[in-house]
Design an enzyme around this catalytic site. Structure first.
Site, short mmCIF file in Angstrom:
data_model
loop_
_atom_site.label_atom_id
_atom_site.label_comp_id
_atom_site.label_asym_id
_atom_site.label_seq_id
_atom_site.Cartn_x
_atom_site.Cartn_y
_atom_site.Cartn_z
CB SER A 1 -0.56 -0.07 1.52
OG SER A 1 -0.66 -0.07 2.79
CG ASN B 1 -3.95 -5.07 12.57
OD1 ASN B 1 -2.87 -5.14 11.72
ND2 ASN B 1 -3.97 -6.01 13.40
CD GLN C 1 -2.86 -2.59 2.70
OE1 GLN C 1 -1.78 -3.02 3.13
NE2 GLN C 1 -2.13 -2.68 1.04
CG ASN D 1 -17.88 25.60 -22.92
OD1 ASN D 1 -18.93 25.98 -23.82
ND2 ASN D 1 -16.51 25.29 -23.49
CB SER E 1 -15.11 25.25 -27.84
OG SER E 1 -15.74 25.12 -29.31
CE LYS F 1 -20.69 26.58 -25.73
NZ LYS F 1 -20.05 25.16 -26.47
CG HIS G 1 -43.24 20.90 -10.35
ND1 HIS G 1 -43.36 19.70 -10.04
CD2 HIS G 1 -43.46 21.99 -8.70
CE1 HIS G 1 -44.35 19.75 -8.93
NE2 HIS G 1 -44.52 21.29 -7.97
CD GLU H 1 -20.00 22.68 -18.74
OE1 GLU H 1 -20.93 21.58 -19.25
OE2 GLU H 1 -19.22 22.52 -18.44
N1 ARG Z 1 -1.06 -1.33 4.75
C1 ARG Z 1 -1.88 -1.81 6.15
C2 ARG Z 1 -2.96 -1.38 6.01
O1 ARG Z 1 -3.06 0.19 5.54
C3 ARG Z 1 -1.17 -1.95 7.25
C4 ARG Z 1 -2.17 -2.27 8.39
C5 ARG Z 1 -1.25 -3.92 8.40
N2 ARG Z 1 -1.52 -5.02 8.62
C6 ARG Z 1 -1.21 -6.47 9.66
N3 ARG Z 1 -1.50 -7.12 9.53
N4 ARG Z 1 -1.18 -6.95 7.94
O2 ARG Z 1 -4.46 -1.68 6.45
#
Ligand code: ARG
Length: 471
Positions: free
Chosen positions: A23, A110, A322, A285, A277, A283, A156, A290
């Site tokens: 991540s 966690n 995640q 816009n 445009s 134009k 309306h 939008e």
């Molecule tokens: N990258 C993980 C998340 O965003 C962090 C927590 C990961 N914990 C684990 N037990 N793998 O959720």
């Protein structure tokens, strides 16, 4: 160095698995918060005698150096270290040696990741209240400049009754006021500390969660360790508040788009907020409203996405969670963009007062008032409604408006009409007759503006206090 969790494994992680489960590509945005949380955690480990003071000092100095490197963009985050938490820990250990490995004592990723997101979101919430406040200020200024501008009010999308343009703008001030209030209310739930929950059950070390909470400016700690690591309600709440804000912005966008069409020609957005445009030279816009209208879809999508991720998830942490981040970051960026543009776009918008007046003069939006006039003469409202309906039909057939009719023409429909109807039918009179609290009469709108300005002062004070508290 191998994985921080490599001990139990005999094989290298598959390259595709590494990429799929990482991540770091998006959670690097939490670097500041991650270090901030770690500094408080390690300070607490020292205070509780869990780590010796010199280790704590070394780790704190190391973390501060890591943060500087992050800020300067000097760290090359690596997918093989999966996420921001392990990338930072790895960088720390590379810098200060094995003592860096003591930082994670009594903690799990966690409770760490949950803490980072609480720290991140509470800052954003304060910024959004401030952005809403600025947008309200721009709307209030336009309302003040249009306290005498009369415009058709619609239901309306058909002309209904004339109103002050200021009154229409102040409706949005109320809407964005509720949005700010919702965010302010959510702050207390965001400002709850998960750290100390460990992986799910707490920790065997004699930690002091309340000390960490006070270090980080949290008002309270989670009551239950399982809940602490599996709760994402605070993100859902933010995503739903953001969705409502976008919904409000998209309604205003739609009106701005309609109003700036040649057909309405009620307002003109400043050149700086429009685009041209590539083929049609004439134009101009309204791209910004939008796009805001269009981007509302992705903000709703992020809310539905996370609700769906969390649906049926067993306690406590699951890797599914995640998936809470990209949608949250995307919503933060999308909302920031929209609100940052809207305030100056409203402030610089030109209001075509003459055109609005012309529209009001050419409609039947004063019909209710003449019915009310007959009611004042003792006619039951239903009968008065019928009489005016016929009068309007006659006007349409004769290609006239109510104010064009002679008294004799009026009298064909009821003997109760007299000269005073010409005054009753004037748009100013029609507007000012709605002199109820929250109505469109000029004096009521002026008071509504004064009340809104007082609320603005309170919100400004809140923003000042909470932006210091949430750093
Ligand atoms: N990258 C993980 C998340 O965003 C962090 C927590 C990961 N914990 C684990 N037990 N793998 O959720």
């Amino acid at each position: 160095m191998s994985k921080l969790w490599g001990g139990r494994f005999t094989k290298k992680t598959d390259q595709l698995v590494e990429e799929y489960t990482a991540s770091i590509m998006f959670d690097k945005e939490l670097a500041e918060e991650d270090v901030q949380g770690s500094l408080a955690h390690v300070t607490m480990l020292g205070k509780q005698g869990i780590l010796p003071a010199d280790d704590v000092e070394t780790i704190k100095q190391g973390l501060t150096r890591v943060l500087e490197k992050v800020r300067k963009g000097e760290i090359e985050f690596s997918v093989s270290d999966e996420d921001i938490h392990m990338n930072i820990e790895k960088t720390l250990i590379d810098d200060i040696g094995p003592v860096g490995g003591k930082l994670h004592t009594g903690r799990s990723r966690n409770d760490q990741v949950a803490t980072d997101m609480h720290l991140y979101l509470r800052k954003r919430v304060v910024e959004f209240v401030e952005l809403l406040h600025k947008l309200q200020a721009a709307l209030i200024e336009q309302a003040k400049a249009n306290l005498d501008t009369i415009v058709p009010g619609y239901t309306h999308l058909q002309r209904a009754q004339p109103i002050l343009f200021a009154h229409h703008l102040m409706a949005y001030v109320s809407m964005f006021g509720r949005d700010a209030e919702r965010l302010q209310d959510s702050y207390k739930r965001i400002n709850t500390l998960p750290l100390g929950a460990g992986a799910l059950a707490g920790t065997t070390f004699p930690i002091d969660r309340h000390f960490v909470a006070s270090q980080l400016g949290f008002d309270r700690v989670y009551e239950n360790s399982l809940d602490a690591v599996s709760d994402r309600d605070f993100i859902l709440e933010f995503l739903s508040h953001a969705s409502i804000i976008m919904m409000h912005l998209s309604r205003l966008s739609e009106e701005l788009i309609l109003w700036s069409s040649t057909e309405f020609h009620f307002v003109e957005l400043d050149d700086a907020f429009c685009t041209g445009s590539s083929i049609m030279p004439q134009k101009k816009n309204p791209d910004v409203p939008e796009l805001v209208r269009g981007k509302t879809g992705r903000v709703y999508g992020n809310l539905i996405g996370l609700l769906t991720v969390l649906k049926s998830l067993p306690l406590a942490y699951n890797k599914d969670m995640q998936e809470d981040k990209e949608g949250m970051f995307d919503t933060v960026r999308t909302l920031q963009g929209a609100l940052q543009l809207f305030a100056p776009m409203i402030a610089t918008m030109k209001v075509n007062k003459d055109r609005m007046r012309q529209a009001v003069n050419q409609d039947f939006s004063n019909a209710t008032d003449i019915a009310d006039f007959l009611v004042g003469k003792g006619l039951p409202f239903r009968q008065a409604h019928e009489v005016i309906g016929k009068t309007v039909l006659y006007c349409i057939q004769q290609n006239k408006y109510l104010l064009d009719l002679t008294l004799d023409e009026f009298k064909q429909f009821s003997d109760l009409f007299d000269d005073r109807i010409y005054e009753v039918l004037q748009p100013e009179q029609v507007v000012n007759a709605r002199n109820v609290y929250g109505g469109t009469a000029r004096s009521q709108v002026a008071e509504a503006i004064a009340r809104a300005e007082r609320e603005q002062d309170q919100t400004a004070a809140w923003v000042k206090e909470y932006s210091e508290r949430s750093q």
